[in-house]
Design a protein around this motif. Structure first.
Motif, PDB file in Angstrom:
ATOM      1  N   ALA A 104       0.839  -1.198   0.000  1.00 11.93           N
ATOM      2  CA  ALA A 104       0.000   0.000   0.000  1.00 11.93           C
ATOM      3  C   ALA A 104       0.878   1.255   0.000  1.00 11.93           C
ATOM      4  CB  ALA A 104      -0.912  -0.010   1.227  1.00 11.93           C
ATOM      5  N   VAL A 154       2.086   4.733   0.801  1.00 11.26           N
ATOM      6  CA  VAL A 154       1.954   5.732   1.864  1.00 11.26           C
ATOM      7  C   VAL A 154       1.603   7.101   1.281  1.00 11.26           C
ATOM      8  CG1 VAL A 154       3.174   6.922   3.718  1.00 11.26           C
ATOM      9  CG2 VAL A 154       3.589   4.495   3.318  1.00 11.26           C
ATOM     10  N   TYR A 159      -2.622   5.108   0.947  1.00 18.87           N
ATOM     11  CA  TYR A 159      -2.489   3.660   1.129  1.00 18.87           C
ATOM     12  C   TYR A 159      -3.222   2.851   0.066  1.00 18.87           C
ATOM     13  CZ  TYR A 159      -0.223   4.735   5.512  1.00 18.87           C
ATOM     14  OH  TYR A 159       0.656   5.214   6.452  1.00 18.87           O
TER      15      TYR A 159
END
Length: 213
Positions: free
Chosen positions: A119, A121, A125
């Motif tokens: 995911a 950041v 995500y």
């Protein structure tokens, strides 16, 4: 059709009192979920009309999520720590906790997970899906993959025959028996290279391990 399905599921979720277990049972027991992704044996007329599967008459193959790749390797090796709960832990090759508990921030991320499209950041995500050479290199050279292959190889009895080993390893790692050509190729490989962990390492590098079909 997809929007109608989403509307139906939304209504079902509300009317069930927001019961997620009910929704999971409903989806996992549906014919749509249980359809095979293979074209083998498919109706020729269906293939001719919808080769790209726009109408979702079969499941599209997809790669396991980054966390599932790592956890599957450790689970097959008997090394995955299934202890529930607790604080986040620092990502490291020697850590056996489920990937769910790894720190995941801009400055603290697992390189192995990042290679398999963890995911993002920097994008709320969200997950993307890519196929890049670094992924194959990670499965070949990472400490996690190498250690797992060695532990998986140790699971099989020392005096098991090569054919029995191949069949058991295919069943354990790929959840299917080997085709006749695969069996012959695997036996030839083991004859030339008897170290089991190398054979196991080759199996976990196959698409059939990484892909959900």
């Amino acid at each position: 059709l997809l929007l109608e399905l989403l509307d139906y599921l939304a209504v079902e979720l509300i009317e069930s009192g927001w019961d997620m277990k009910h929704m999971h049972r409903l989806m996992l027991s549906s014919q749509a979920w249980q359809r095979t992704s293979s074209n083998l044996g498919a109706d020729k007329n269906t293939l001719a009309v919808d080769k790209a599967n726009h109408h979702y008459w079969r499941m599209n193959s997809r790669r396991m999520e980054a966390q599932v790749v790592r956890d599957s390797l450790l689970h097959l090796a008997g090394m995955l720590d299934l202890t529930p709960g607790g604080p986040p832990v620092k990502p490291s090759a020697g850590n056996r906790r489920r990937s769910l508990y790894f720190f995941h921030s801009r400055d603290g991320r697992s390189r192995f997970l990042a290679t398999f499209d963890d995911a993002d950041v920097f994008a709320c995500y969200r997950r993307s899906e890519s196929i890049v050479p670094q992924q194959a290199l990670a499965m070949m050279n990472s400490q996690t993959a190498a250690a797992s292959a060695k532990q998986i190889a140790a699971v099989f009895e020392p005096h098991i025959s090569s054919e029995a080993l191949v069949r058991a390893a295919f069943s354990m790692i790929l959840a299917r028996p080997p085709a006749q050509a695969e069996l012959a190729e695997s036996l030839a490989y083991l004859k030339a290279q008897p170290k089991r962990e190398h054979f196991i390492h080759a199996l976990i590098n196959l698409n059939d391990f990484l892909m959900i079909r």
